[in-house]
Design a protein around this motif. Structure first.
Motif, PDB file in Angstrom:
ATOM      1  N   ARG A  22     -35.257 -55.955 -54.232  1.00 31.01           N
ATOM      2  CA  ARG A  22     -36.489 -56.258 -53.482  1.00 31.01           C
ATOM      3  C   ARG A  22     -37.535 -56.926 -54.379  1.00 31.01           C
ATOM      4  O   ARG A  22     -38.295 -57.770 -53.939  1.00 31.01           O
ATOM      5  N   SER A  23     -37.550 -56.546 -55.657  1.00 29.49           N
ATOM      6  CA  SER A  23     -38.564 -57.102 -56.563  1.00 29.49           C
ATOM      7  C   SER A  23     -38.335 -58.576 -56.882  1.00 29.49           C
ATOM      8  O   SER A  23     -39.255 -59.245 -57.339  1.00 29.49           O
ATOM      9  N   VAL A  24     -37.140 -59.094 -56.641  1.00 31.34           N
ATOM     10  CA  VAL A  24     -36.875 -60.515 -56.918  1.00 31.34           C
ATOM     11  C   VAL A  24     -36.930 -61.368 -55.655  1.00 31.34           C
ATOM     12  O   VAL A  24     -36.749 -62.583 -55.720  1.00 31.34           O
ATOM     13  N   ASP A  25     -37.197 -60.724 -54.506  1.00 30.75           N
ATOM     14  CA  ASP A  25     -37.385 -61.488 -53.272  1.00 30.75           C
ATOM     15  C   ASP A  25     -38.499 -62.504 -53.476  1.00 30.75           C
ATOM     16  O   ASP A  25     -39.531 -62.193 -54.061  1.00 30.75           O
ATOM     17  N   GLN A  76     -42.974 -56.550 -61.637  1.00 31.80           N
ATOM     18  CA  GLN A  76     -44.279 -56.151 -61.117  1.00 31.80           C
ATOM     19  C   GLN A  76     -44.599 -56.958 -59.867  1.00 31.80           C
ATOM     20  O   GLN A  76     -44.075 -58.063 -59.665  1.00 31.80           O
ATOM     21  N   ASP A  77     -45.457 -56.409 -59.028  1.00 33.03           N
ATOM     22  CA  ASP A  77     -45.920 -57.148 -57.856  1.00 33.03           C
ATOM     23  C   ASP A  77     -46.621 -58.416 -58.318  1.00 33.03           C
ATOM     24  O   ASP A  77     -47.373 -58.396 -59.297  1.00 33.03           O
ATOM     25  N   GLY A  78     -46.393 -59.507 -57.623  1.00 35.17           N
ATOM     26  CA  GLY A  78     -47.031 -60.781 -57.961  1.00 35.17           C
ATOM     27  C   GLY A  78     -46.301 -61.584 -59.017  1.00 35.17           C
ATOM     28  O   GLY A  78     -46.715 -62.699 -59.347  1.00 35.17           O
ATOM     29  N   ILE A  83     -43.750 -66.579 -62.180  1.00 34.08           N
ATOM     30  CA  ILE A  83     -42.458 -67.130 -62.602  1.00 34.08           C
ATOM     31  C   ILE A  83     -42.272 -68.524 -62.035  1.00 34.08           C
ATOM     32  O   ILE A  83     -41.875 -69.451 -62.752  1.00 34.08           O
ATOM     33  N   ALA A  84     -42.576 -68.713 -60.763  1.00 35.52           N
ATOM     34  CA  ALA A  84     -42.436 -70.033 -60.141  1.00 35.52           C
ATOM     35  C   ALA A  84     -43.308 -71.062 -60.854  1.00 35.52           C
ATOM     36  O   ALA A  84     -42.857 -72.182 -61.135  1.00 35.52           O
ATOM     37  N   LYS A  85     -44.523 -70.693 -61.182  1.00 37.30           N
ATOM     38  CA  LYS A  85     -45.435 -71.613 -61.875  1.00 37.30           C
ATOM     39  C   LYS A  85     -44.906 -71.967 -63.262  1.00 37.30           C
ATOM     40  O   LYS A  85     -44.945 -73.127 -63.677  1.00 37.30           O
ATOM     41  N   ASP A 139     -46.789 -63.822 -68.863  1.00 31.58           N
ATOM     42  CA  ASP A 139     -47.495 -62.581 -68.528  1.00 31.58           C
ATOM     43  C   ASP A 139     -46.920 -61.970 -67.252  1.00 31.58           C
ATOM     44  O   ASP A 139     -47.520 -62.029 -66.178  1.00 31.58           O
ATOM     45  N   VAL A 140     -45.720 -61.415 -67.395  1.00 30.28           N
ATOM     46  CA  VAL A 140     -45.025 -60.741 -66.294  1.00 30.28           C
ATOM     47  C   VAL A 140     -44.440 -59.460 -66.857  1.00 30.28           C
ATOM     48  O   VAL A 140     -43.866 -59.452 -67.935  1.00 30.28           O
TER      49      VAL A 140
END
Length: 144
Positions: A22-25, A76-78, A83-85, A139-140
């Motif tokens: 779910r966290s990688v959705d 983490q949430d967000g 990651i996309a950026k 920063d993840v």
């Protein structure tokens, strides 16, 4: 957006794996779960060597980016937006993420996101390190 494969290592299906998935959705275009015990999916017999298991997983990914998580970890949430950026910025071919231990509060920066490349391999049976990459810090957080 670039293709991202969530490469997840697990002993068995279960609640922890579901939480991890779910966290990688929203960031992973596909997820590959490599089991260290027979569970009906991609399987690699456990031989007491994490680097062997992880390298087997890397071989399953042909292109795009690899995001490595173990089934008892979650982003983490967000994290998806960050990651996309980072991937879109093309500023690096690998990124280290901060892994936080729930029980001890310990932290470590680990390369867990990189552009798929057959030359990139893990080395070290107990505490494997990804070799063949130069990483930038992202920063993840990964919660373990």
């Amino acid at each position: 957006m670039a293709e991202v494969t969530a490469l997840i290592f697990a002993q068995a299906p279960g609640e922890e794996l579901d939480r991890c998935l779910r966290s990688v959705d929203g960031i992973a275009t596909q997820s590959i779960v490599v089991y260290s015990a027979p569970n009906g999916g991609i399987h690699r017999d456990w031989n007491d060597a994490f680097d062997d298991l992880y390298n087997f997983g890397i071989e399953q990914v042909q292109q795009g980016w690899i995001l490595h998580l173990n089934s008892d970890e979650r982003l983490q949430d967000g994290a998806q937006k960050r990651i996309a950026k980072a991937i879109q910025s093309d500023s690096a071919t690998a990124f280290s993420l901060t892994r936080e231990e729930r029980e001890t509060g310990g932290r470590s920066d680990l390369v867990r996101l990189w552009k798929a490349d057959r030359q990139v391999r893990y080395s070290g049976t107990v505490f494997p390190v990804l070799e063949g990459v130069k990483s930038a810090r992202l920063d993840v957080k990964i919660f373990h």
